[in-house]
Scaffold this motif. Structure first.
Motif, PDB file in Angstrom:
ATOM      1  N   LEU A 103     -13.145 -58.102 -79.140  1.00 25.55           N
ATOM      2  CA  LEU A 103     -11.997 -58.194 -78.572  1.00 25.55           C
ATOM      3  C   LEU A 103     -10.850 -57.320 -79.285  1.00 25.55           C
ATOM      4  O   LEU A 103     -11.106 -57.031 -80.626  1.00 25.55           O
ATOM      5  CB  LEU A 103     -11.220 -59.376 -78.381  1.00 25.55           C
ATOM      6  N   PRO A 104     -10.088 -56.417 -78.677  1.00 30.28           N
ATOM      7  CA  PRO A 104      -9.103 -55.746 -79.554  1.00 30.28           C
ATOM      8  C   PRO A 104      -8.117 -56.606 -80.302  1.00 30.28           C
ATOM      9  O   PRO A 104      -7.930 -57.714 -79.948  1.00 30.28           O
ATOM     10  CB  PRO A 104      -8.348 -54.976 -78.567  1.00 30.28           C
ATOM     11  N   GLU A 105      -7.713 -56.238 -81.707  1.00 28.65           N
ATOM     12  CA  GLU A 105      -6.878 -56.893 -82.357  1.00 28.65           C
ATOM     13  C   GLU A 105      -5.832 -57.749 -81.596  1.00 28.65           C
ATOM     14  O   GLU A 105      -4.923 -57.149 -80.853  1.00 28.65           O
ATOM     15  CB  GLU A 105      -6.200 -56.046 -83.501  1.00 28.65           C
ATOM     16  N   GLY A 106      -5.785 -58.929 -81.692  1.00 26.10           N
ATOM     17  CA  GLY A 106      -4.646 -59.616 -81.199  1.00 26.10           C
ATOM     18  C   GLY A 106      -4.762 -60.016 -79.655  1.00 26.10           C
ATOM     19  O   GLY A 106      -3.799 -60.536 -79.004  1.00 26.10           O
ATOM     20  N   ASP A 107      -5.775 -59.448 -78.899  1.00 29.51           N
ATOM     21  CA  ASP A 107      -5.993 -59.627 -77.531  1.00 29.51           C
ATOM     22  C   ASP A 107      -7.017 -60.762 -77.278  1.00 29.51           C
ATOM     23  O   ASP A 107      -8.037 -60.834 -78.254  1.00 29.51           O
ATOM     24  CB  ASP A 107      -6.520 -58.490 -77.028  1.00 29.51           C
ATOM     25  N   ARG A 108      -6.575 -61.513 -76.393  1.00 31.55           N
ATOM     26  CA  ARG A 108      -7.473 -62.648 -76.045  1.00 31.55           C
ATOM     27  C   ARG A 108      -7.918 -62.738 -74.630  1.00 31.55           C
ATOM     28  O   ARG A 108      -8.409 -63.684 -74.160  1.00 31.55           O
ATOM     29  CB  ARG A 108      -6.816 -64.129 -75.993  1.00 31.55           C
ATOM     30  N   ASP A 109      -7.940 -61.394 -73.724  1.00 34.93           N
ATOM     31  CA  ASP A 109      -8.324 -61.457 -72.593  1.00 34.93           C
ATOM     32  C   ASP A 109      -9.846 -60.916 -72.498  1.00 34.93           C
ATOM     33  O   ASP A 109      -9.971 -59.887 -72.262  1.00 34.93           O
ATOM     34  CB  ASP A 109      -7.429 -60.399 -71.864  1.00 34.93           C
ATOM     35  N   LEU A 110     -10.672 -61.816 -72.587  1.00 33.58           N
ATOM     36  CA  LEU A 110     -12.196 -61.721 -72.583  1.00 33.58           C
ATOM     37  C   LEU A 110     -12.667 -60.951 -71.158  1.00 33.58           C
ATOM     38  O   LEU A 110     -13.445 -60.089 -71.404  1.00 33.58           O
ATOM     39  CB  LEU A 110     -12.860 -62.960 -73.029  1.00 33.58           C
ATOM     40  N   PRO A 111     -12.329 -61.697 -70.117  1.00 31.49           N
ATOM     41  CA  PRO A 111     -12.732 -60.885 -68.973  1.00 31.49           C
ATOM     42  C   PRO A 111     -12.267 -59.385 -68.920  1.00 31.49           C
ATOM     43  O   PRO A 111     -12.828 -58.662 -68.343  1.00 31.49           O
ATOM     44  CB  PRO A 111     -12.173 -61.643 -67.866  1.00 31.49           C
ATOM     45  N   GLY A 112     -10.919 -59.156 -69.372  1.00 33.39           N
ATOM     46  CA  GLY A 112     -10.516 -57.843 -69.341  1.00 33.39           C
ATOM     47  C   GLY A 112     -11.483 -56.896 -70.301  1.00 33.39           C
ATOM     48  O   GLY A 112     -11.773 -55.664 -69.929  1.00 33.39           O
TER      49      GLY A 112
END
Lengths: 271, 271
Positions: A103-112
């Motif tokens: 996951l990109p830093e600070g991102d929680r959108d796993l499906p994305g």
């Protein structure tokens, strides 16, 4: 024994030249290379070393890290992967192993993030086809989902691979990453014709403190290697079997001794 | 906020009496108990404490560890689970959380261990039905496959649960254990009517040195709690939401402060 391949990470202190010599001394016919030591030696020089020694290059590790959300970072990642494809072709590697990124830093959108992996692979396929290099999607143990690889199962890797010709996109079956999967039997069968690489190392307990150095020598842990080898062979895979071990104790040991132990354990637990 | 439940492990230093008082002080209406502190206090005494405080018991942790190959060890494990069912009933717990156990010492037959779990659950179902306690199968992160729980996915837990009445066997959806699963959306939907418990805590990086203490406070890591909460609610679950955190830093902190932080993070990241 002829299918045994030394992944360079197993003897992490060795340069390309040393690893090639080590394989020759031990009668090992195949090697899995890593980009960093290949860059240190030079790509053309590394290609000459393995060619002159008569070794096969069972894989080049690694491309991937294509989960950035967009813009410049994503463009740079895709460009770097195109260079990795070129290097794999120059080295005569069977495939380029793809560790897709977390996951990109600070991102929680796993499906994305997972959708961006599928998109990035699609963007790389034309170049892979042009160079005749198979992108080998490596599903990673869910332990690494956040920070290394959002592809967590073989089934998920195949969902992406099957959108492309098998010559362009395959999958890695790494025992460490897939051994726990209740669906592994069905998914390895499904992977027939798309198994780019079969890698082995063990799952050991207690779990080592450093998650990135948690892999064990075959026989030191809990994995039934013969079962998994039979499954990949039943799926038609007859390529090299690479031993790739990230482990501080293995890295601190004498590399020739590690190679000798690896051969013994391969005979005792994998064959 | 009324659905928030304090799993006793989050405030590991507290006895049952202290945890009950802590919930009352913080206005928390539900508690998840553990057998060891319940035994320390006495089962009847613990039941009286929670009843007198007007708390719900969202779960009793834990039964399970039923992967032994046979004979005396297996019999002892099943007997202990029957006692755990009795305790859950006496405590008025909604369910008994089942951590099924890892591979027996020296054994590498993972499909065999999984088959024994299915068999063991079947043996426990009559007693669970008699006592009106739902066995809550907890799929565990594949990180724990070798040594804690060979049930690695929600799908796999449901394959076992669906062989029995929903009143006897359900599943735990614990964000830490399932967040990485590419199939989680479909499997949570499939779990409708069988979700015994919804537990939350975060996946943090870098991975802490001790695999058993690697869970983080909500918001400190990578999990999208709202997505998972919506999925369990779409599946019809409207029960308590338990916060269960195994983490050395959390355990070392003042428990009242941990409870206050937990409430804040629950509001910020879960609701």
């Amino acid at each position: 024994m002829r299918r045994l391949s030394l992944n360079q990470k197993t003897t992490n202190s060795w340069s390309v030249a040393q690893a090639v010599d080590g394989c020759v001394r031990a009668g090992i016919e195949s090697i899995g290379l890593w980009r960093e030591p290949v860059h240190d030696a030079g790509v053309a020089k590394s290609a000459a070393l393995v060619r002159d020694a008569g070794l096969r290059v069972s894989s080049l590790c690694r491309g991937g890290f294509i989960t950035a959300i967009g813009g410049e970072e994503r463009r740079r990642a895709l460009d770097d992967n195109r260079r990795a494809i070129d290097e794999a072709a120059e080295l005569g590697a069977s495939c380029l192993v793809m560790v897709v990124g977390g996951l990109p830093e600070g991102d929680r959108d796993l499906p994305g993030a997972r959708a961006r992996v599928a998109g990035g692979i699609a963007e790389l396929v034309p170049h892979a086809l042009e160079r005749g290099i198979q992108l080998a999607l490596e599903p990673m143990h869910p332990l690494y989902c956040a920070d290394r690889g959002v592809l967590s199962t073989l089934g998920q890797a195949l969902d992406i691979a099957e959108q492309h010709p098998a010559s362009a996109v395959g999958v890695v079956v790494d025992t460490f990453h897939v051994w726990w999967d209740p669906d592994v039997e069905r998914q390895i069968a499904r992977a027939a014709g798309r198994i780019s690489s079969f890698q082995v190392c063990d799952w050991i307990t207690p779990f080592p403190g450093d998650a990135l150095l948690s892999r064990g020598m075959m026989g030191d842990g809990h994995i039934d290697f013969r079962r998994l080898r039979r499954l990949v062979e039943d799926a038609g895979y007859d390529g090299d079997i690479e031993v790739e071990i990230f482990n501080a104790d293995v890295w601190a040991a004498d590399p020739d001794g590690v190679v000798a132990l690896m051969k013994q354990r391969y005979a005792d637990h994998v064959l």
